[in-house]
Enzyme design. Sequence first.
Site, PDB file in Angstrom:
ATOM      1  CG  PHE A 106       1.102   8.115  -0.111  1.00 14.24           C
ATOM      2  CD1 PHE A 106       0.181   7.176   0.320  1.00 14.24           C
ATOM      3  CD2 PHE A 106       0.637   9.290  -0.679  1.00 14.24           C
ATOM      4  CE1 PHE A 106      -1.175   7.402   0.189  1.00 14.24           C
ATOM      5  CE2 PHE A 106      -0.724   9.525  -0.811  1.00 14.24           C
ATOM      6  CZ  PHE A 106      -1.624   8.578  -0.378  1.00 14.24           C
ATOM      7  CB  CYS A 107       7.081   7.259   3.178  1.00 15.58           C
ATOM      8  SG  CYS A 107       6.729   6.110   4.467  1.00 15.58           S
ATOM      9  CG  ASN A 108       6.861  12.046  -1.582  1.00 15.66           C
ATOM     10  OD1 ASN A 108       7.232  13.192  -1.297  1.00 15.66           O
ATOM     11  ND2 ASN A 108       7.027  11.528  -2.780  1.00 15.66           N
TER      12      ASN A 108
END
Length: 514
Positions: A419-421
Amino acid sequence: MAPAEVSPIRAQTGDLEAALRPLVRLGWMSPFERFLFEHPDYASTVALDELRRSEYGRLDAQQQAYLDYTGGGLHAASQVRDHAELLNANVFGNPHSTSPSSTETTQLVERARAAVLAYFNAAGKYTAVFTLNATGALKLVAEAYPFEPGSSLLMTADNHNSVNGMREFARAKGARIDYAPLTRPDLHVDVAAMTARLTQAEPGHNHLLAFPAQSNFSGVKHPLALIGQAQAAGWHVVLDAAAFVPTNRLDLCAVQPDFVTISFYKMFGYPTGVGCLLIRKTALPKLRRPWFAGGTVNFATVQGAMHVLSPGEAGFEDGTLNYLSIPAVEIGLRHLERVGIDLIQTRVRCLTGWLLSALLALRHGNGRPMVRLYGPATTAQRGGTVTMNFYDPEGRLLDYRRLEELAGEQRISLRTGCFCNPGAGETAEHLTEDDMRAGLAEGDEISLSRFVQVMQTRGGKSAGALRVSFGLASNFADVERFIAFAAGLRDQTSLTLGAVSFDIENCRVIRDGS
Ligand SMILES: Cc1ncc(COP(=O)(O)O)c(C=O)c1O
Protein backbone atom coordinates in the site's frame (compact mmCIF):
# COMPACT_ATOMS: atom_id res chain seq x y z
CA MET A 1 -27.83 -8.16 -0.12
CA ALA A 2 -28.84 -9.31 3.35
CA PRO A 3 -32.63 -9.38 3.57
CA ALA A 4 -32.50 -7.37 6.79
CA GLU A 5 -30.47 -4.59 5.17
CA VAL A 6 -33.44 -2.25 5.01
CA SER A 7 -34.41 -2.43 8.62
CA PRO A 8 -37.82 -1.33 9.89
CA ILE A 9 -36.08 -0.56 13.15
CA ARG A 10 -36.13 3.16 13.73
CA ALA A 11 -36.16 3.01 17.52
CA GLN A 12 -34.00 5.13 19.74
CA THR A 13 -30.75 3.46 20.69
CA GLY A 14 -31.91 2.58 24.22
CA ASP A 15 -35.28 1.16 23.07
CA LEU A 16 -33.56 -0.92 20.44
CA GLU A 17 -31.14 -2.50 22.85
CA ALA A 18 -33.89 -3.21 25.36
CA ALA A 19 -36.10 -4.79 22.70
CA LEU A 20 -33.37 -7.00 21.35
CA ARG A 21 -31.73 -8.14 24.59
CA PRO A 22 -34.03 -11.18 25.15
CA LEU A 23 -33.43 -12.31 21.57
CA VAL A 24 -29.68 -12.14 22.07
CA ARG A 25 -30.00 -14.31 25.15
CA LEU A 26 -31.94 -16.88 23.17
CA GLY A 27 -29.52 -16.71 20.24
CA TRP A 28 -32.40 -15.96 17.87
CA MET A 29 -31.02 -12.95 16.13
CA SER A 30 -29.96 -12.79 12.53
CA PRO A 31 -26.43 -11.49 11.91
CA PHE A 32 -27.87 -8.09 10.93
CA GLU A 33 -29.97 -7.89 14.08
CA ARG A 34 -26.94 -8.84 16.15
CA PHE A 35 -24.93 -6.19 14.31
CA LEU A 36 -27.59 -3.59 15.12
CA PHE A 37 -27.61 -4.70 18.71
CA GLU A 38 -23.85 -4.31 18.99
CA HIS A 39 -23.69 -1.15 16.87
CA PRO A 40 -27.01 0.64 17.46
CA ASP A 41 -25.69 3.89 15.90
CA TYR A 42 -25.91 2.19 12.52
CA ALA A 43 -29.69 2.58 12.62
CA SER A 44 -29.21 6.34 12.37
CA THR A 45 -27.45 5.92 8.99
CA VAL A 46 -30.29 4.23 7.07
CA ALA A 47 -30.43 7.23 4.73
CA LEU A 48 -27.23 5.86 3.22
CA ASP A 49 -29.05 2.68 2.14
CA GLU A 50 -31.44 4.73 0.04
CA LEU A 51 -28.48 6.67 -1.32
CA ARG A 52 -26.78 3.43 -2.26
CA ARG A 53 -29.85 2.45 -4.28
CA SER A 54 -30.32 5.79 -5.98
CA GLU A 55 -26.71 6.86 -6.56
CA TYR A 56 -24.54 3.77 -6.36
CA GLY A 57 -26.97 1.22 -7.82
CA ARG A 58 -24.25 -0.08 -10.11
CA LEU A 59 -22.64 -1.83 -7.13
CA ASP A 60 -25.61 -4.11 -6.49
CA ALA A 61 -26.56 -4.35 -10.16
CA GLN A 62 -23.13 -5.88 -10.75
CA GLN A 63 -23.06 -7.69 -7.39
CA GLN A 64 -19.85 -5.97 -6.51
CA ALA A 65 -18.57 -5.69 -2.97
CA TYR A 66 -16.29 -2.68 -3.22
CA LEU A 67 -13.85 -2.64 -0.30
CA ASP A 68 -11.10 -0.34 -1.49
CA TYR A 69 -12.23 3.15 -0.49
CA THR A 70 -8.75 3.97 0.76
CA GLY A 71 -7.56 3.26 -2.75
CA GLY A 72 -10.29 5.39 -4.29
CA GLY A 73 -13.80 6.61 -3.42
CA LEU A 74 -16.84 5.93 -5.60
CA HIS A 75 -18.78 8.65 -7.33
CA ALA A 76 -22.52 9.14 -7.14
CA ALA A 77 -24.34 8.90 -10.48
CA SER A 78 -25.63 12.45 -10.02
CA GLN A 79 -22.10 13.87 -9.75
CA VAL A 80 -21.29 12.71 -13.26
CA ARG A 81 -24.72 13.78 -14.55
CA ASP A 82 -24.44 17.27 -13.06
CA HIS A 83 -20.92 17.68 -14.39
CA ALA A 84 -21.87 16.53 -17.88
CA GLU A 85 -24.82 18.94 -17.89
CA LEU A 86 -22.55 21.78 -16.86
CA LEU A 87 -20.04 21.01 -19.62
CA ASN A 88 -22.72 20.56 -22.26
CA ALA A 89 -24.53 23.77 -21.41
CA ASN A 90 -21.52 26.09 -21.47
CA VAL A 91 -18.51 27.11 -23.50
CA PHE A 92 -15.37 26.78 -21.44
CA GLY A 93 -12.04 27.99 -22.80
CA ASN A 94 -8.52 28.05 -21.39
CA PRO A 95 -8.71 30.25 -18.28
CA HIS A 96 -5.60 32.34 -18.94
CA SER A 97 -7.44 35.05 -20.86
CA THR A 98 -10.28 37.56 -20.73
CA SER A 99 -12.50 36.19 -23.48
CA PRO A 100 -16.07 35.22 -22.49
CA SER A 101 -15.27 31.49 -22.63
CA SER A 102 -12.12 32.04 -20.59
CA THR A 103 -13.83 34.24 -18.02
CA GLU A 104 -16.55 31.67 -17.56
CA THR A 105 -13.93 29.01 -16.81
CA THR A 106 -12.07 31.27 -14.39
CA GLN A 107 -15.27 31.98 -12.50
CA LEU A 108 -16.03 28.29 -12.10
CA VAL A 109 -12.48 27.44 -11.03
CA GLU A 110 -12.59 30.21 -8.44
CA ARG A 111 -15.99 29.01 -7.25
CA ALA A 112 -14.54 25.54 -6.78
CA ARG A 113 -11.59 27.00 -4.90
CA ALA A 114 -13.93 28.91 -2.59
CA ALA A 115 -15.99 25.74 -2.07
CA VAL A 116 -12.87 23.82 -1.03
CA LEU A 117 -11.89 26.50 1.47
CA ALA A 118 -15.42 26.70 2.85
CA TYR A 119 -15.70 22.90 3.17
CA PHE A 120 -12.60 22.75 5.35
CA ASN A 121 -13.59 25.91 7.26
CA ALA A 122 -10.39 27.49 5.97
CA ALA A 123 -11.64 30.65 4.22
CA GLY A 124 -9.48 33.67 4.99
CA LYS A 125 -6.77 31.63 6.70
CA TYR A 126 -5.66 29.30 3.91
CA THR A 127 -4.86 29.43 0.22
CA ALA A 128 -6.05 26.51 -1.92
CA VAL A 129 -3.72 25.36 -4.71
CA PHE A 130 -5.15 22.87 -7.20
CA THR A 131 -2.78 20.02 -7.96
CA LEU A 132 -2.90 16.71 -9.79
CA ASN A 133 -3.38 14.74 -6.57
CA ALA A 134 -2.12 14.55 -2.97
CA THR A 135 1.27 13.46 -4.26
CA GLY A 136 1.52 16.60 -6.38
CA ALA A 137 0.63 18.69 -3.33
CA LEU A 138 3.31 16.99 -1.21
CA LYS A 139 5.90 17.54 -3.91
CA LEU A 140 5.05 21.25 -4.09
CA VAL A 141 5.84 21.57 -0.37
CA ALA A 142 8.94 19.37 -0.51
CA GLU A 143 10.57 21.28 -3.34
CA ALA A 144 9.67 24.73 -2.00
CA TYR A 145 10.33 24.31 1.72
CA PRO A 146 13.57 26.10 2.71
CA PHE A 147 15.53 23.06 3.88
CA GLU A 148 19.16 23.80 4.65
CA PRO A 149 21.98 22.36 6.75
CA GLY A 150 20.75 22.61 10.35
CA SER A 151 17.09 22.17 9.45
CA SER A 152 15.15 18.92 9.62
CA LEU A 153 12.41 16.85 8.11
CA LEU A 154 10.68 14.63 10.66
CA MET A 155 8.18 12.01 9.52
CA THR A 156 6.22 9.28 11.22
CA ALA A 157 7.30 5.76 10.23
CA ASP A 158 3.69 5.42 9.13
CA ASN A 159 3.55 7.44 5.93
CA HIS A 160 2.64 6.99 2.31
CA ASN A 161 5.63 6.91 -0.03
CA SER A 162 4.54 10.25 -1.43
CA VAL A 163 5.49 11.68 1.97
CA ASN A 164 8.58 9.50 2.37
CA GLY A 165 9.79 10.82 -0.97
CA MET A 166 9.93 14.35 0.46
CA ARG A 167 13.13 13.31 2.19
CA GLU A 168 15.01 13.38 -1.12
CA PHE A 169 14.50 17.16 -1.39
CA ALA A 170 15.49 17.61 2.26
CA ARG A 171 18.56 15.39 1.85
CA ALA A 172 19.69 17.24 -1.29
CA LYS A 173 19.69 20.50 0.68
CA GLY A 174 21.62 19.04 3.62
CA ALA A 175 18.71 18.82 6.09
CA ARG A 176 18.53 16.16 8.78
CA ILE A 177 15.99 13.38 8.11
CA ASP A 178 14.39 11.51 10.95
CA TYR A 179 11.47 9.20 11.63
CA ALA A 180 9.30 8.97 14.75
CA PRO A 181 8.64 5.26 15.41
CA LEU A 182 5.31 3.50 15.93
CA THR A 183 4.19 1.45 18.91
CA ARG A 184 3.44 -2.27 18.50
CA PRO A 185 1.03 -3.89 18.01
CA ASP A 186 -1.35 -0.94 17.61
CA LEU A 187 0.84 1.06 15.19
CA HIS A 188 0.11 4.39 16.87
CA VAL A 189 2.81 7.02 16.64
CA ASP A 190 5.09 6.83 19.66
CA VAL A 191 4.17 10.23 21.07
CA ALA A 192 7.01 10.29 23.64
CA ALA A 193 9.59 9.58 20.93
CA MET A 194 7.97 12.17 18.66
CA THR A 195 7.97 14.78 21.43
CA ALA A 196 11.65 14.13 22.14
CA ARG A 197 12.51 14.68 18.49
CA LEU A 198 10.43 17.86 18.28
CA THR A 199 12.35 19.38 21.16
CA GLN A 200 15.74 18.47 19.66
CA ALA A 201 15.45 20.75 16.63
CA GLU A 202 18.31 23.19 16.15
CA PRO A 203 17.09 26.71 16.92
CA GLY A 204 17.19 29.27 14.12
CA HIS A 205 16.49 26.80 11.31
CA ASN A 206 13.43 25.62 9.40
CA HIS A 207 11.91 22.33 10.55
CA LEU A 208 9.13 20.39 8.93
CA LEU A 209 7.00 17.59 10.41
CA ALA A 210 4.95 15.41 8.04
CA PHE A 211 2.39 12.83 9.16
CA PRO A 212 -0.90 11.32 7.98
CA ALA A 213 -4.11 12.23 9.78
CA GLN A 214 -5.14 8.65 9.10
CA SER A 215 -2.94 5.74 8.09
CA ASN A 216 -3.60 4.17 4.72
CA PHE A 217 -2.05 0.98 6.14
CA SER A 218 -3.58 0.43 9.57
CA GLY A 219 -6.43 2.96 9.65
CA VAL A 220 -4.91 4.53 12.78
CA LYS A 221 -5.92 8.15 13.33
CA HIS A 222 -2.81 9.89 14.54
CA PRO A 223 -3.42 12.64 17.11
CA LEU A 224 -4.13 15.99 15.49
CA ALA A 225 -2.90 17.56 18.74
CA LEU A 226 0.61 16.88 17.41
CA ILE A 227 0.07 19.79 15.01
CA GLY A 228 -0.16 22.45 17.72
CA GLN A 229 2.53 20.74 19.77
CA ALA A 230 4.98 20.79 16.85
CA GLN A 231 4.12 24.38 15.94
CA ALA A 232 4.67 25.49 19.53
CA ALA A 233 8.15 23.92 19.30
CA GLY A 234 8.87 25.99 16.16
CA TRP A 235 8.05 23.43 13.46
CA HIS A 236 5.96 23.72 10.34
CA VAL A 237 3.54 20.84 9.81
CA VAL A 238 2.36 19.01 6.69
CA LEU A 239 -0.81 17.08 7.41
CA ASP A 240 -1.38 14.38 4.79
CA ALA A 241 -5.16 14.24 4.96
CA ALA A 242 -5.66 12.02 1.89
CA ALA A 243 -6.92 8.96 3.77
CA PHE A 244 -8.67 10.93 6.54
CA VAL A 245 -11.02 13.33 4.80
CA PRO A 246 -13.16 10.76 2.92
CA THR A 247 -14.75 9.69 6.22
CA ASN A 248 -13.85 12.41 8.74
CA ARG A 249 -14.45 16.10 9.20
CA LEU A 250 -11.33 18.24 8.99
CA ASP A 251 -11.96 21.66 10.50
CA LEU A 252 -9.06 24.00 9.81
CA CYS A 253 -10.23 26.39 12.48
CA ALA A 254 -9.83 23.67 15.10
CA VAL A 255 -6.36 22.59 13.95
CA GLN A 256 -4.16 24.68 11.68
CA PRO A 257 -1.43 22.67 10.00
CA ASP A 258 0.74 24.80 7.73
CA PHE A 259 0.13 22.52 4.76
CA VAL A 260 -2.67 20.04 4.05
CA THR A 261 -2.66 17.59 1.15
CA ILE A 262 -5.74 15.99 -0.42
CA SER A 263 -6.85 13.92 -3.42
CA PHE A 264 -10.48 14.57 -4.32
CA TYR A 265 -11.16 11.18 -5.93
CA LYS A 266 -10.57 9.62 -2.51
CA MET A 267 -13.27 11.85 -1.02
CA PHE A 268 -16.02 11.41 -3.60
CA GLY A 269 -14.70 9.31 -6.46
CA TYR A 270 -14.93 11.87 -9.25
CA PRO A 271 -13.04 13.65 -10.70
CA THR A 272 -9.72 11.89 -10.72
CA GLY A 273 -6.68 13.97 -11.54
CA VAL A 274 -7.46 16.84 -9.16
CA GLY A 275 -6.00 17.30 -5.69
CA CYS A 276 -5.30 20.21 -3.47
CA LEU A 277 -2.62 21.78 -1.34
CA LEU A 278 -4.02 24.00 1.38
CA ILE A 279 -1.39 26.46 2.54
CA ARG A 280 -1.85 28.40 5.76
CA LYS A 281 -1.39 32.03 4.80
CA THR A 282 1.16 32.60 7.56
CA ALA A 283 3.31 29.78 6.08
CA LEU A 284 2.99 30.88 2.44
CA PRO A 285 5.98 33.27 2.54
CA LYS A 286 8.17 30.39 3.71
CA LEU A 287 7.84 28.53 0.43
CA ARG A 288 10.25 29.33 -2.39
CA ARG A 289 9.35 27.87 -5.73
CA PRO A 290 12.37 26.37 -7.45
CA TRP A 291 11.20 27.35 -10.92
CA PHE A 292 8.53 29.16 -12.87
CA ALA A 293 6.23 28.06 -15.64
CA GLY A 294 3.40 29.23 -17.82
CA GLY A 295 0.62 30.27 -15.50
CA THR A 296 2.82 30.99 -12.47
CA VAL A 297 4.53 34.24 -13.47
CA ASN A 298 3.32 37.81 -13.63
CA PHE A 299 6.39 38.71 -15.67
CA ALA A 300 9.27 36.83 -17.30
CA THR A 301 11.98 37.98 -19.68
CA VAL A 302 14.38 36.01 -21.82
CA GLN A 303 16.91 38.79 -22.25
CA GLY A 304 16.99 39.77 -18.59
CA ALA A 305 16.69 36.15 -17.43
CA MET A 306 14.35 37.36 -14.69
CA HIS A 307 10.84 36.57 -13.63
CA VAL A 308 8.26 37.77 -11.14
CA LEU A 309 6.21 34.97 -9.66
CA SER A 310 2.46 35.43 -9.36
CA PRO A 311 1.29 35.97 -5.78
CA GLY A 312 -0.71 33.41 -3.79
CA GLU A 313 -1.96 30.18 -5.27
CA ALA A 314 -1.31 31.33 -8.84
CA GLY A 315 2.43 31.03 -8.21
CA PHE A 316 2.00 27.29 -7.53
CA GLU A 317 -0.33 26.18 -10.31
CA ASP A 318 2.02 25.25 -13.14
CA GLY A 319 0.68 25.44 -16.67
CA THR A 320 -2.97 25.05 -17.52
CA LEU A 321 -5.19 23.78 -14.74
CA ASN A 322 -7.45 20.79 -15.24
CA TYR A 323 -10.16 23.36 -15.78
CA LEU A 324 -12.90 21.08 -17.06
CA SER A 325 -12.59 18.73 -14.09
CA ILE A 326 -12.15 21.30 -11.32
CA PRO A 327 -15.85 22.34 -11.39
CA ALA A 328 -16.67 18.70 -10.59
CA VAL A 329 -14.88 19.21 -7.26
CA GLU A 330 -17.54 21.71 -6.21
CA ILE A 331 -20.23 19.22 -7.28
CA GLY A 332 -18.52 16.48 -5.27
CA LEU A 333 -18.21 18.65 -2.17
CA ARG A 334 -21.89 19.57 -2.44
CA HIS A 335 -22.73 15.88 -2.62
CA LEU A 336 -20.64 15.11 0.45
CA GLU A 337 -22.24 17.98 2.35
CA ARG A 338 -25.73 16.77 1.46
CA VAL A 339 -24.90 13.26 2.63
CA GLY A 340 -23.12 14.43 5.78
CA ILE A 341 -19.59 13.45 6.69
CA ASP A 342 -20.58 12.65 10.29
CA LEU A 343 -23.16 10.15 9.05
CA ILE A 344 -20.53 8.50 6.86
CA GLN A 345 -18.12 8.35 9.78
CA THR A 346 -20.75 6.72 12.00
CA ARG A 347 -21.57 4.06 9.42
CA VAL A 348 -17.93 3.31 8.70
CA ARG A 349 -17.17 3.02 12.43
CA CYS A 350 -20.02 0.52 12.95
CA LEU A 351 -19.03 -1.60 9.95
CA THR A 352 -15.38 -1.55 11.00
CA GLY A 353 -16.23 -2.62 14.56
CA TRP A 354 -18.29 -5.54 13.26
CA LEU A 355 -15.54 -6.65 10.88
CA LEU A 356 -12.82 -6.44 13.52
CA SER A 357 -14.72 -8.65 15.97
CA ALA A 358 -15.67 -11.12 13.25
CA LEU A 359 -12.09 -11.46 12.03
CA LEU A 360 -10.70 -11.89 15.52
CA ALA A 361 -13.28 -14.61 16.20
CA LEU A 362 -12.35 -16.68 13.14
CA ARG A 363 -10.73 -19.98 14.17
CA HIS A 364 -9.52 -23.03 12.32
CA GLY A 365 -10.87 -26.48 13.24
CA ASN A 366 -7.93 -26.92 15.63
CA GLY A 367 -8.85 -23.70 17.46
CA ARG A 368 -5.99 -21.60 16.11
CA PRO A 369 -6.80 -18.04 14.94
CA MET A 370 -7.06 -17.56 11.19
CA VAL A 371 -6.31 -13.86 10.95
CA ARG A 372 -3.54 -11.60 12.10
CA LEU A 373 -4.66 -7.97 12.26
CA TYR A 374 -2.24 -5.08 11.88
CA GLY A 375 -3.24 -2.06 13.92
CA PRO A 376 -5.90 -1.46 16.57
CA ALA A 377 -8.33 -4.28 17.28
CA THR A 378 -11.12 -1.86 18.27
CA THR A 379 -12.60 1.23 16.65
CA ALA A 380 -10.88 3.60 19.11
CA GLN A 381 -8.57 6.05 17.30
CA ARG A 382 -8.96 4.26 13.99
CA GLY A 383 -10.87 4.61 10.76
CA GLY A 384 -12.33 2.09 8.33
CA THR A 385 -9.12 0.68 6.86
CA VAL A 386 -8.37 -2.83 8.08
CA THR A 387 -5.17 -4.66 7.14
CA MET A 388 -4.47 -8.30 7.87
CA ASN A 389 -2.84 -11.56 6.87
CA PHE A 390 -4.41 -15.00 6.87
CA TYR A 391 -2.70 -18.12 8.21
CA ASP A 392 -3.36 -21.84 7.77
CA PRO A 393 -4.20 -24.20 10.70
CA GLU A 394 -0.47 -24.71 11.35
CA GLY A 395 0.13 -20.97 11.49
CA ARG A 396 1.70 -20.71 8.04
CA LEU A 397 1.13 -17.59 6.00
CA LEU A 398 -1.41 -17.75 3.16
CA ASP A 399 -0.49 -16.13 -0.13
CA TYR A 400 -2.31 -12.80 -0.07
CA ARG A 401 -1.94 -12.34 -3.84
CA ARG A 402 -3.89 -15.57 -4.41
CA LEU A 403 -6.43 -14.37 -1.88
CA GLU A 404 -6.92 -11.19 -3.89
CA GLU A 405 -7.53 -13.29 -6.99
CA LEU A 406 -10.00 -15.53 -5.15
CA ALA A 407 -11.82 -12.52 -3.72
CA GLY A 408 -11.96 -11.07 -7.23
CA GLU A 409 -13.66 -14.25 -8.46
CA GLN A 410 -16.37 -13.50 -5.88
CA ARG A 411 -16.58 -9.90 -7.14
CA ILE A 412 -14.98 -8.52 -4.00
CA SER A 413 -12.59 -5.64 -4.64
CA LEU A 414 -9.86 -5.37 -2.04
CA ARG A 415 -6.19 -4.57 -2.10
CA THR A 416 -3.01 -6.47 -1.30
CA GLY A 417 0.66 -5.57 -1.12
CA CYS A 418 2.42 -2.84 0.85
CA PHE A 419 0.00 0.00 0.00
CA CYS A 420 2.94 2.36 -0.67
CA ASN A 421 3.50 2.53 3.09
CA PRO A 422 6.70 0.58 3.78
CA GLY A 423 7.28 2.03 7.27
CA ALA A 424 4.00 0.82 8.77
CA GLY A 425 4.46 -2.61 7.19
CA GLU A 426 8.05 -2.87 8.44
CA THR A 427 6.96 -2.00 11.98
CA ALA A 428 3.99 -4.38 11.87
CA GLU A 429 6.14 -7.28 10.74
CA HIS A 430 9.22 -6.42 12.82
CA LEU A 431 11.22 -6.10 9.61
CA THR A 432 14.69 -4.74 10.32
CA GLU A 433 17.26 -2.90 8.27
CA ASP A 434 19.12 -6.24 7.96
CA ASP A 435 15.97 -7.85 6.55
CA MET A 436 15.71 -5.06 4.00
CA ARG A 437 19.36 -5.49 3.05
CA ALA A 438 18.82 -9.24 2.64
CA GLY A 439 16.01 -8.44 0.22
CA LEU A 440 18.07 -5.87 -1.65
CA ALA A 441 20.96 -8.38 -1.88
CA GLU A 442 18.78 -10.28 -4.35
CA GLY A 443 19.63 -7.57 -6.85
CA ASP A 444 17.66 -5.18 -9.03
CA GLU A 445 15.47 -7.99 -10.36
CA ILE A 446 13.90 -8.57 -6.93
CA SER A 447 10.14 -9.03 -7.20
CA LEU A 448 7.55 -8.79 -4.44
CA SER A 449 6.99 -12.56 -4.47
CA ARG A 450 10.74 -13.23 -4.17
CA PHE A 451 10.98 -10.65 -1.40
CA VAL A 452 8.12 -12.33 0.48
CA GLN A 453 9.96 -15.68 0.14
CA VAL A 454 13.15 -14.14 1.52
CA MET A 455 11.27 -12.66 4.47
CA GLN A 456 9.66 -16.04 5.18
CA THR A 457 13.14 -17.49 5.64
CA ARG A 458 13.93 -14.70 8.10
CA GLY A 459 11.78 -15.75 11.00
CA GLY A 460 8.53 -16.24 9.12
CA LYS A 461 8.06 -12.55 8.49
CA SER A 462 5.67 -11.30 5.86
CA ALA A 463 6.09 -8.42 3.50
CA GLY A 464 2.72 -7.16 2.48
CA ALA A 465 -0.80 -7.92 3.55
CA LEU A 466 -4.43 -7.72 2.51
CA ARG A 467 -6.46 -4.57 3.08
CA VAL A 468 -10.16 -3.80 3.09
CA SER A 469 -11.56 -0.32 3.56
CA PHE A 470 -15.01 1.21 3.89
CA GLY A 471 -16.53 4.46 2.71
CA LEU A 472 -19.60 6.43 1.81
CA ALA A 473 -21.50 3.66 -0.01
CA SER A 474 -20.47 0.71 2.17
CA ASN A 475 -23.18 -1.40 3.77
CA PHE A 476 -23.60 -4.41 6.01
CA ALA A 477 -23.91 -6.77 3.06
CA ASP A 478 -20.45 -5.72 1.80
CA VAL A 479 -18.88 -6.58 5.15
CA GLU A 480 -20.73 -9.87 5.35
CA ARG A 481 -19.47 -10.80 1.88
CA PHE A 482 -15.91 -10.33 3.05
CA ILE A 483 -16.48 -12.13 6.36
CA ALA A 484 -17.96 -15.09 4.44
CA PHE A 485 -14.95 -15.05 2.12
CA ALA A 486 -12.59 -15.01 5.11
CA ALA A 487 -14.52 -17.79 6.87
CA GLY A 488 -14.14 -19.85 3.69
CA LEU A 489 -10.40 -19.99 4.42
CA ARG A 490 -11.02 -22.13 7.49
CA ASP A 491 -8.70 -25.17 7.46
CA GLN A 492 -7.34 -24.02 4.12
CA THR A 493 -3.86 -25.37 3.34
CA SER A 494 -3.54 -25.17 -0.44
CA LEU A 495 -2.79 -21.43 -0.37
CA THR A 496 0.06 -21.72 2.13
CA LEU A 497 3.07 -19.68 1.15
CA GLY A 498 5.85 -20.56 3.57
CA ALA A 499 7.07 -23.39 5.77
CA VAL A 500 7.33 -21.23 8.88
CA SER A 501 4.67 -21.47 11.58
CA PHE A 502 3.58 -18.35 13.37
CA ASP A 503 1.78 -18.10 16.69
CA ILE A 504 -0.63 -15.23 16.02
CA GLU A 505 -1.82 -14.91 19.62
CA ASN A 506 1.67 -14.60 21.06
CA CYS A 507 3.18 -13.00 17.97
CA ARG A 508 6.14 -15.35 17.64
CA VAL A 509 7.47 -18.05 15.32
CA ILE A 510 6.76 -21.57 16.57
CA ARG A 511 8.54 -23.66 13.95
CA ASP A 512 10.87 -22.92 11.09
CA GLY A 513 10.87 -25.73 8.58
CA SER A 514 12.68 -23.80 5.88
C1 LIG B 1 -2.38 8.62 3.19
C2 LIG B 1 -2.12 8.81 1.73
N1 LIG B 1 -1.32 9.81 1.34
C3 LIG B 1 -1.05 10.06 0.06
C4 LIG B 1 -1.58 9.28 -0.93
C5 LIG B 1 -1.26 9.58 -2.35
O1 LIG B 1 -2.43 9.92 -3.02
P1 LIG B 1 -2.41 10.12 -4.60
O2 LIG B 1 -1.93 8.84 -5.18
O3 LIG B 1 -3.82 10.42 -4.93
O4 LIG B 1 -1.48 11.24 -4.88
C6 LIG B 1 -2.41 8.21 -0.58
C7 LIG B 1 -2.96 7.30 -1.60
O5 LIG B 1 -3.39 6.22 -1.35
C8 LIG B 1 -2.69 7.98 0.78
O6 LIG B 1 -3.50 6.99 1.16
